[in-house]
Design an enzyme around this catalytic site. Structure first.
Site, short mmCIF file in Angstrom:
data_model
loop_
_atom_site.label_atom_id
_atom_site.label_comp_id
_atom_site.label_asym_id
_atom_site.label_seq_id
_atom_site.Cartn_x
_atom_site.Cartn_y
_atom_site.Cartn_z
N LYS A 94 -22.33 79.62 -18.26
CA LYS A 94 -21.45 80.94 -18.86
C LYS A 94 -20.07 80.06 -20.36
CE LYS A 94 -23.28 83.62 -15.85
NZ LYS A 94 -23.15 84.56 -14.04
N THR A 105 -24.25 79.06 -12.49
CA THR A 105 -24.75 79.12 -13.69
C THR A 105 -23.16 80.13 -14.34
OG1 THR A 105 -24.80 81.59 -11.71
CG2 THR A 105 -26.88 81.15 -13.07
N LYS A 132 -15.56 81.83 -9.46
CA LYS A 132 -17.32 81.93 -8.19
C LYS A 132 -16.96 82.00 -6.83
CE LYS A 132 -17.04 77.37 -9.03
NZ LYS A 132 -18.80 76.80 -9.81
N ARG A 133 -17.15 82.28 -5.82
CA ARG A 133 -17.21 82.40 -4.85
C ARG A 133 -16.56 81.34 -3.93
NH1 ARG A 133 -19.52 86.96 -2.25
NH2 ARG A 133 -18.77 86.31 -0.62
N HIS A 155 -32.79 78.86 -3.76
CA HIS A 155 -31.47 79.28 -4.17
C HIS A 155 -30.58 78.40 -3.64
CE1 HIS A 155 -32.23 81.79 -7.31
NE2 HIS A 155 -32.96 83.56 -6.69
N LYS A 171 -18.29 74.60 -2.52
CA LYS A 171 -17.33 74.73 -4.82
C LYS A 171 -15.53 74.36 -4.62
CE LYS A 171 -19.74 78.69 -4.63
NZ LYS A 171 -21.00 79.07 -5.77
C1 6GP Z 1 -26.93 80.68 -5.18
C2 6GP Z 1 -26.67 78.87 -5.44
O1 6GP Z 1 -25.33 78.83 -4.70
C3 6GP Z 1 -26.31 78.51 -7.36
O2 6GP Z 1 -25.60 77.44 -7.48
C4 6GP Z 1 -27.37 79.32 -8.00
O3 6GP Z 1 -26.73 79.32 -9.19
C5 6GP Z 1 -27.27 81.21 -7.35
O4 6GP Z 1 -28.16 81.03 -5.94
C6 6GP Z 1 -28.33 81.04 -8.30
O5 6GP Z 1 -29.44 80.35 -8.48
N1 6GP Z 1 -27.36 80.82 -4.10
C7 6GP Z 1 -26.86 82.13 -3.69
O6 6GP Z 1 -26.14 83.01 -4.33
C8 6GP Z 1 -27.43 82.46 -2.82
O7 6GP Z 1 -27.56 83.61 -1.81
C9 6GP Z 1 -29.06 82.26 -0.41
O8 6GP Z 1 -28.67 81.98 -1.59
#
Ligand code: 6GP
Length: 838
Positions: A676, A672, A564-565, A373, A570
């Site tokens: 949305k 994601t 978002k975080r 991810h 970002k």
């Molecule tokens: C996140 C990614 O940063 C995001 O781009 C992606 O949409 C989401 O995963 C779902 O795939 N990654 C994380 O939250 C994380 O902790 C280790 O990755």
């Protein structure tokens, strides 16, 4: 032993108060649950008691389906998808379950006819915030789609007592408050005490020869912890399937410390009990940052061991031998957090079930799939050998053995390539030695995937490049998706109704059907309704902001949202540079024509991430100046809404005009939130990063505001030597903006406050804000132009929503089922008397 059929409740053949869907039965059920479960009568009941009674009434209506689902899976011996994730960011259950069961309007009506305030009860629910952000929320969307698609599935994770912290803003700074989500009870979970599992930690190993003179190893732990499963039903939309989310809570075994009591070490014994139970106390609040804390590895091993032991138990119950384990379960590793599972399954098979290594390895590889991810190097999990050995001595041996065999293969294929060997090794030996969890996951899985097309390409090229060269066939892309049930139907009922009136309701489980909306693009009345709907929702958000945060915003202004975080990659601070640019324009020319905008931010910073917290402070400080400057005349407003969570997401996505997806190209794996927003008719301003690229392809480049460097250009510029100073000196507008921050203008004259941020930009700018600044400002100017033509904007908004079919999590889950899990739907039929749907 009694069977299901012998228990009276399973013999009832009529609609009763626990299953019935008539108004009368629901009303009676509410009163009944209030009295018999909450132990309250209306004279003493609090709103929370009513909420609990309502939640139980809904849960009751899921229970028959839930039992039936589990029963069918067991009886039919179907293949089950097992989604292993350290995080499930579910959000509130109530509305989602009402929608999935098809009884939202009915129940709302009954509640209101009973003289209760439905919205108040709905808002009382504490959301289970058992995740940080994208990865955890994706797991929740996938659980929803698995049930909706009738795929046998179980989610395994951790029942954190404290989820992601609540955020307060004091004097512009983030303050963290513990999230006591369980304090009033959780009506959605059922503990299954009888299915408790034991997990070992620490100690040492011992070699021995068994009765057949085979070399074996036994593990003598120094601690045992109990894992107690808590099950939550996960309903599917418009189907009978109710899958299970099984979350593990750590407890100390009662009998364990008797010895200590006897020798008088009462304090020591109790203390050890507390320490065991700490394992599932709190979610680590770091998003995409690996901190090598022992407790975190304990958490990971704890839930993975519980889950694998649970799966083995279920598999053996079917009367099957472990050789076919991978035909019973497809286990997906949600990033590397559960990747210790590879070594644990090997340990269980080889040590505990005495299966030969080679066969055990085949079963293991056939069982696991691994989803990556993130590409951020600081998120790559690795554990020092000493920590690993202390906690999991047997697993370290197993990892060495896996590594030795694996590197043997590599050596055979690439003789004399020691650099490659060092990169592929499960052990990082470049300095202090570490176990590399991404390598363990890659070696132990038959499938590896990224979460958007670009991300998968970059994985194949960089982070897992050597693995890709070795096993190209293991790699595939699975672009993320989100569930339209929660992210359109639950959060945006007005828009959902408008769409359903036009094209029927099939789109809710077949999101491609939204395409049919394009047929109405020339219908002026439809466009008017679309615009009016957006306007109404913006009005609700404006009221909410006024009532909860005391800030007046103009619902006619362009709602520009970044939620978002908080993370430097970002680039929330790039958004701030734009705000200051506009502010400066107004200051220089107070009568300048400007498209009124409301900038809405939300997001949590990891508590130890100084720069992210400083960015929050900057947003609030700029807001204080802009919002209170009479020259601005309310044309710009900046609001940072505290405690961004799933519930607030549901409120804000529907109200957005503009979605900010402005990460440095190559950094955001997918995103994601971007999906949305667009589903709810917002237009995106974004870089060619993550899933933005695919969103733009779908909605059409003319309906997307693109800016910024491409990934290739970012690499190129970095390798040439990027110098942010050049941009600062060559762009007077940028210089003015940065100088204004440095001058203390937004910090009551304090020139030190934002210095770390400004210096980081001027001297390093690792995420290349300066390189993208002008292009971003130009794109924002195009947004302003476009927004002035409301007819045109509305067309673009409709086209964005209409073309988002691809980004349903149903599509993503189908791809996983067909290409990785080899899982098929199983229909759940119910007895006639509980089949009724409202
Ligand atoms: C996140 C990614 O940063 C995001 O781009 C992606 O949409 C989401 O995963 C779902 O795939 N990654 C994380 O939250 C994380 O902790 C280790 O990755």
């Amino acid at each position: 032993m009694t069977t299901f059929e012998q228990v009276p409740v399973f013999q009832c053949e009529f609609e009763d108060d626990r299953t019935g869907l008539s108004k009368e039965t629901i009303k009676r059920a509410l009163a009944d649950n209030l009295f018999y479960i909450q132990g309250k009568v209306p004279a003493t009941a609090t709103p929370n008691d009513y909420y609990m009674a309502l939640a139980y009434t809904v849960r009751d209506r899921m229970l028959q389906r839930w039992f039936k689902t589990t029963e069918v899976y067991t009886k039919k011996g179907v293949k089950v998808v097992s989604y292993l994730s350290a995080e499930f960011l579910l959000g509130p259950h109530l509305s989602n379950n009402l929608i999935n069961l098809g009884i939202y309007d009915l129940v709302r009506q009954v509640v209101e006819e009973s003289g209760l305030d439905f919205v108040q009860l709905r808002e009382i629910e504490e959301e289970p915030g058992l995740g940080n952000g994208g990865l955890g929320r994706l797991a929740a969307c996938y659980m929803d789609s698995l049930s909706t698609l009738e795929i046998p599935a179980i989610g395994y994770g951790i029942r954190y007592e404290f989820g992601i912290f609540d955020q307060e803003i004091r004097d512009g700074w983030q303050v963290e408050i513990t999230d006591k989500w369980l304090h009033l009870g959780n009506p959605w979970e059922i503990p299954r005490l009888e299915e408790t599992i034991e997990v070992k930690f620490g100690g040492r190993t011992e070699a021995y020869y068994d009765e057949k003179c085979r070399y074996r190893v036994r593990w003598i732990p120094d601690k045992v912890v109990k894992g107690v499963p808590y099950d939550t039903p996960i309903s599917g939309y418009n189907v009978n399937t109710v899958n299970t989310l099984r979350l593990w809570k750590a407890e100390a075994p009662e009998s364990f410390e008797f010895q200590a009591f006897n020798v008088g070490d009462y304090y020591g014994a109790v203390n050890r009990k507390v320490v065991s139970e700490n394992i599932t106390k709190v979610l680590y609040p770091n998003d995409e940052l690996m901190k090598g804390k022992e407790l975190r590895l304990e958490q990971q091993y704890f839930f993975v061991s519980c889950s694998l032991q649970d799966m083995i138990r279920l598999h053996l119950q079917k009367g099957e031998s472990l050789e076919t384990f991978h035909q019973s379960f497809a286990v997906q590793l949600n990033d590397t957090h559960p990747s210790i599972g590879v070594a644990e399954l090997m340990r269980l098979l080889v040590d505990e079930y005495e299966i030969e290594w080679d066969q055990a390895w085949q079963i293991t590889q056939n069982t696991f799939g691994y989803t990556n991810h993130t590409l951020l190097p600081e998120a790559l999990e690795k554990w020092t050998l000493s920590l690993f050995k202390n906690l999991l001595p047997r697993h370290l041996q197993i990892i060495y053995e896996i590594n030795q065999r694996f590197l043997g293969q590599v050596r055979a294929k690439y003789p004399n390539d020691s650099d490659r060997l060092a990169r592929l090794s499960l052990i990082d030996e470049s300095g202090e030695k570490y176990v590399r969890m991404a390598n363990l996951a890659s070696v132990g899985s038959h499938a590896i995937n990224g979460v958007a097309a670009l991300h998968t390409e970059l994985l194949k090229r960089d982070v897992l490049g050597d693995f890709h060269e070795l096993w190209p066939e293991k790699f595939s892309n699975k672009t993320n998706g989100v569930t339209p049930r929660r992210w359109i139907v639950v959060s945006n009922p007005l828009l959902a109704n408008l769409i359903t009136r036009k094209i029927g309701a099939d789109w809710i489980s077949h999101l491609e059907d939204l395409k049919q909306l394009e047929a109405f693009i020339e219908d002026a009345e439809f466009r008017r309704e679309w615009r009016q709907t957006k306007q109404d929702i913006k009005g609700y958000l404006a009221t909410y902001i006024k009532e909860n945060h005391g800030i007046e915003v103009n619902p006619e202004s362009l709602f520009d949202v970044q939620v978002k975080r908080l993370h430097e990659y970002k680039r929330q601070h790039l958004n701030v540079l734009h705000i200051i640019t506009l502010y400066k324009r107004i200051k220089d020319n107070p009568n300048i024509e400007i498209t009124p905008r409301t900038f809405i931010f939300g997001g949590k910073a990891a508590p130890g991430y100084f720069m992210a917290k400083l960015i929050i402070k900057l947003i609030n400080s700029v807001g204080d100046v802009v919002n209170n400057d009479p020259d601005v005349r309310d044309r710009l407003k900046v609001v940072f809404l505290p405690d961004y969570n799933v519930r607030f997401g549901q409120r804000v996505y529907p109200a957005a005009d503009l979605s900010e997806q402005i990460s440095t190209a190559g950094k955001e794996a997918s995103g994601t939130g971007n999906m949305k927003f667009a589903m709810n008719g917002a237009l995106t301003i974004g870089t060619l990063d993550g899933a933005n690229i695919e969103i733009r392809e779908e909605v059409g480049e003319e309906n997307f505001f693109l800016f910024g460097l491409t990934t290739e250009q970012v690499y190129e510029l970095k390798s040439k030597g990027y110098n942010p100073w050049d941009y600062y000196h060559n762009n007077p507008q940028l210089k003015q903006v940065i100088d204004l921050i440095s001058s203390g203008f937004f910090s009551h004259g304090d020139t030190n406050l934002f210095r770390p941020l400004v210096d980081s930009l001027l001297y390093h700018d690792p995420y290349m804000l300066f390189a993208d600044y002008q292009s971003y400002i130009d794109a924002q100017d195009q947004v302003n132009q476009a927004y002035r033509d409301q007819e045109h904007w509305t067309r673009m908004s409709i086209l964005n929503a209409a073309r988002m079919g691809k980004f349903s999590s149903d599509r993503a889950i189908l791809e996983y089922c067909q290409e990785i899990w080899n899982a098929v739907p199983v229909k759940i039929e119910l007895e006639e008397y509980i089949q009724g749907r409202a």
